[in-house]
Design a protein around this motif. Structure first.
Motif, PDB file in Angstrom:
ATOM      1  N   SER A   1      43.857  -8.774  64.322  1.00  8.85           N
ATOM      2  CA  SER A   1      43.721  -7.591  65.177  1.00  8.85           C
ATOM      3  C   SER A   1      44.387  -7.771  66.530  1.00  8.85           C
ATOM      4  O   SER A   1      44.118  -7.019  67.447  1.00  8.85           O
ATOM      5  CB  SER A   1      42.233  -7.262  65.380  1.00  8.85           C
ATOM      6  N   VAL A   2      45.263  -8.765  66.657  1.00  9.18           N
ATOM      7  CA  VAL A   2      45.898  -9.046  67.942  1.00  9.18           C
ATOM      8  C   VAL A   2      47.274  -8.397  67.999  1.00  9.18           C
ATOM      9  O   VAL A   2      48.031  -8.427  67.029  1.00  9.18           O
ATOM     10  CB  VAL A   2      46.011 -10.568  68.163  1.00  9.18           C
ATOM     11  N   ARG A   3      47.599  -7.812  69.158  1.00  9.90           N
ATOM     12  CA  ARG A   3      48.924  -7.280  69.410  1.00  9.90           C
ATOM     13  C   ARG A   3      49.681  -8.255  70.304  1.00  9.90           C
ATOM     14  O   ARG A   3      49.088  -9.058  71.027  1.00  9.90           O
ATOM     15  CB  ARG A   3      48.839  -5.908  70.084  1.00  9.90           C
ATOM     16  N   TYR A   4      51.004  -8.163  70.259  1.00  4.83           N
ATOM     17  CA  TYR A   4      51.815  -9.061  71.069  1.00  4.83           C
ATOM     18  C   TYR A   4      52.981  -8.292  71.667  1.00  4.83           C
ATOM     19  O   TYR A   4      53.316  -7.184  71.258  1.00  4.83           O
ATOM     20  CB  TYR A   4      52.355 -10.216  70.222  1.00  4.83           C
ATOM     21  N   ALA A   5      53.599  -8.898  72.674  1.00  6.43           N
ATOM     22  CA  ALA A   5      54.843  -8.391  73.252  1.00  6.43           C
ATOM     23  C   ALA A   5      55.632  -9.589  73.730  1.00  6.43           C
ATOM     24  O   ALA A   5      55.080 -10.675  73.937  1.00  6.43           O
ATOM     25  CB  ALA A   5      54.564  -7.424  74.404  1.00  6.43           C
ATOM     26  N   GLN A   6      56.929  -9.422  73.884  1.00  5.82           N
ATOM     27  CA  GLN A   6      57.771 -10.479  74.428  1.00  5.82           C
ATOM     28  C   GLN A   6      58.520  -9.917  75.623  1.00  5.82           C
ATOM     29  O   GLN A   6      58.932  -8.760  75.607  1.00  5.82           O
ATOM     30  CB  GLN A   6      58.762 -10.987  73.381  1.00  5.82           C
ATOM     31  N   THR A   7      58.666 -10.698  76.674  1.00  9.50           N
ATOM     32  CA  THR A   7      59.322 -10.219  77.881  1.00  9.50           C
ATOM     33  C   THR A   7      60.436 -11.175  78.290  1.00  9.50           C
ATOM     34  O   THR A   7      60.309 -12.385  78.187  1.00  9.50           O
ATOM     35  CB  THR A   7      58.334 -10.092  79.061  1.00  9.50           C
TER      36      THR A   7
END
Length: 468
Positions: free
Chosen positions: A195-201
Motif C-alpha cells: 500500500s506504499v506509494r513512491y516518487a523519485q526526484t
C-alpha cells in the motif's frame, strides 16, 4: 481574501474545515528535504532553530508567509541504534491520526525522503521499515520520496562503453538502464508494503510526479491497491483534503486545473444553465463569485491582491464582452466591427495583427450597462458565464506556467498577469469563444436547461486548451 459582493463561496466552506495542508517530512540531513519543499509549495523556507544544526522538533508547526495553505512538520531520519527519533515520529503520527482529531489537525500526508543508494547500500534502514508499518497501521497516506535520481543516472553514464557513448541511442540507453537499476535498488524492497506509494526526484519535472503521487494517496488508488487513505478520509473530509492539496502545491498545473474544476462543479458550475444559485442574482455578482472561487483555487503568491483588486476583473469583462451580444448588437456599439469578429470567435482564428485590438478597446459603456442589470435565462447570459469560467481558468493556467520556473517564492507581478492575458488572447481565446457561442446558440435555452450539460462543455473546453 476579500470577497465582498459575492454569493456564498464554496472555497470558504472547505477552507473553514481544513484551511491548510499538513505535511510531515521525514529524512536525514542531506536528502534534499528543504529544496523539495521549497519547489513543490513555491516558498523560501527559512526556519530559525535554536537547536544544533540538523536537529528539529517534530511538534513544531513550520509555516511560511509565502503560502498560507501549508503547515510542515519536520522529523530527522532514523539512524541505526538511535530509537528516540523513531519513537517520537510514531507517537506523533498516532496522536495526529486518532478518530477524535479534527481534519485540520491531522497529518494529511507523510513524505519519507531517502537518498537513492549508489554503492550497493541498503535503501531502507530498520527504522524506516518500522515507521512505514506504523504509518500504514495508522492509515496515514505515505509517499516514499527517493531523491538524487540524477546521481544514479550519472553512475550509469560512467559505466557506458565507448561504443555506447558514441551511439545515437546513448540517452535512451542511460534512461532505460537507470530505470532498471531504480527498480532493483529501490522498488524491490518495497514489495512487502503493497500500500506504499513512491516518487523519485532529481529536477522540477520529478517534483510534479510527487504531487500526482500525493493526490493518489489522498484521493484513491490505481488498480484498487490503495484503499487506506480512502477509508480514513471518507469519515474526516477526504474531499476537502484533496482540494487543499491541489491549492497548496505550486508545481503541477494539471492539479491546479483539476482543483479549479472540482470546486466549480461542487458549487456553481453544476447545472450551469438552470441553477438557481446564479440566475436571479445580478450578473456582476455571479461573475465576481466565479472570479473569487477560481483565483482562490490557484493560490498564487499574490500579497498585492493583483488578481482580486478589481482591475483584473475588468480585464476579464473586456475579454468576454464580445461573446455576449449578437453580431448586429456589437455593430451598434462600434463603427467598424470587422476586427472584432475574429476576437469574438465568429470568424477565423485570432491573428497577431488583430490581437492588440481587444487590448486597446477597453470595456464598453454598453456592456457595463448590460452586465449591471438583472438578467434572465438567455443564451447571452449562458455565453457570458461559460466564457468567464473558461477564460479565467485558462489565463490562470498560462500564468502558472509563466511563474513556474521562477525561484520561490514567485511573487506575482502585474507584468506576469499582463503577459498571461496576452498569451491566452493570442492562442486559445478565439477558439474557446467560438465553441461557447456555437454551444449556446445551437438550440433553444429551454432545451439547454433540460439537458443540463453546459458545465460539461466548460470542462471539455478547459481540458482541451489547458497545458498538458
Amino acid at each position: 481574501m476579500k470577497s465582498g459582493g459575492t454569493l456564498p463561496l464554496e472555497t470558504d466552506k472547505i477552507l473553514a474545515k481544513c484551511p491548510r495542508l499538513r505535511v510531515l517530512v521525514v529524512g536525514k540531513s542531506g536528502t534534499g528535504k528543504s529544496s523539495l519543499i521549497n519547489h513543490v509549495f513555491g516558498i523560501k523556507q527559512q526556519v530559525v532553530s535554536h537547536q544544533a544544526r540538523g536537529v528539529c522538533n517534530i511538534d513544531d508547526e513550520i509555516t511560511s508567509p509565502d503560502n498560507s495553505r501549508l503547515i510542515l512538520h519536520d522529523s530527522m531520519g532514523f539512524e541505526p541504534g538511535q530509537a528516540t527519533n523513531l519513537q517520537n515520529a510514531i507517537a506523533f503520527l498516532k496522536a495526529r491520526s486518532a478518530e477524535h482529531v479534527a481534519i485540520q489537525d491531522q497529518v494529511h500526508v507523510v513524505w519519507l525522503c531517502i537518498k537513492i543508494p549508489h554503492a550497493g547500500g541498503r535503501v531502507l534502514e530498520t527504522g524506516d521499515e518500522k515507521f512505514i508499518e506504523s504509518a500504514l497501521h495508522q492509515k496515514v497516506p505515505l509517499i516514499i520520496v527517493f531523491t538524487q535520481f540524477d546521481k544514479l543516472k550519472s553512475l550509469v553514464e560512467q559505466e557506458l562503453t565507448d561504443e555506447e557513448m558514441d551511439s545515437d541511442e546513448c540517452d535512451d540507453i542511460v534512461t532505460q538502464r537507470s530505470a532498471t537499476k531504480f527498480v532493483e535498488i529501490c522498488l524491490r524492497p518495497l514489495e512487502r508494503f503493497d500500500s506504499v506509494r513512491y516518487a523519485q526526484t532529481s529536477g522540477k519535472h520529478r517534483h510534479i510526479q510527487l504531487i500526482r503521487r500525493g493526490r493518489l494517496n489522498l484521493h484513491g488508488c490505481r488498480s484498487g491497491s490503495f484503499e487506506i487513505a480512502g477509508r480514513s478520509y471518507a469519515r474526516h473530509g477526504q474531499k476537502n483534503v484533496w482540494y487543499v492539496t491541489a491549492v497548496a502545491q505550486r508545481t503541477s498545473a494539471r492539479a491546479k486545473v483539476d482543483g479549479s474544476i472540482k470546486i466549480g462543479m461542487q458549487g456553481y458550475w453544476l447545472g450551469l444553465a438552470s441553477t438557481t444559485k446564479l440566475f436571479g442574482s445580478p450578473l456582476q455578482t455571479c461573475l465576481k463569485t466565479i472570479h473569487f472561487e477560481i483565483t482562490a483555487s490557484w493560490n498564487f503568491n499574490d500579497p498585492d491582491e493583483l488578481l482580486t483588486n478589481g482591475a483584473f476583473e475588468q480585464r476579464l469583462y473586456s475579454l468576454i464582452q464580445f461573446i455576449v451580444p449578437e453580431d448586429k448588437e456589437i455593430r451598434s456599439w462600434f463603427d467598424n466591427v470587422d476586427p472584432f469578429q475574429t476576437l469574438m470567435g465568429i470568424g477565423t482564428a485570432i491573428t497577431a495583427a488583430a490581437a492588440p485590438a481587444l487590448a486597446a478597446i477597453g470595456l464598453s459603456t454598453m456592456f457595463i450597462q448590460w452586465i449591471g442589470d438583472i438578467y434572465k435565462k438567455t443564451p447571452e447570459a449562458l455565453r457570458c458565464l461559460m466564457a468567464y469560467m473558461c477564460d479565467l481558468t485558462l489565463i490562470m493556467d498560462h500564468l502558472f506556467l509563466k511563474t513556474l520556473n521562477l525561484p520561490p517564492p514567485r511573487r506575482l507581478t502585474q507584468e506576469d498577469i499582463d503577459s498571461a492575458v496576452e498569451s491566452y488572447k493570442n492562442s486559445s481565446a478565439a477558439t474557446v469563444h467560438k465553441e461557447v457561442r456555437m454551444y449556446a446558440n445551437q438550440t433553444t435555452i429551454a432545451q439547454i436547461v433540460r439537458s443540463n450539460n453546459a458545465e460539461e462543455k466548460v470542462k471539455e473546453l478547459i481540458n482541451l486548451h489547458c497545458s498538458k
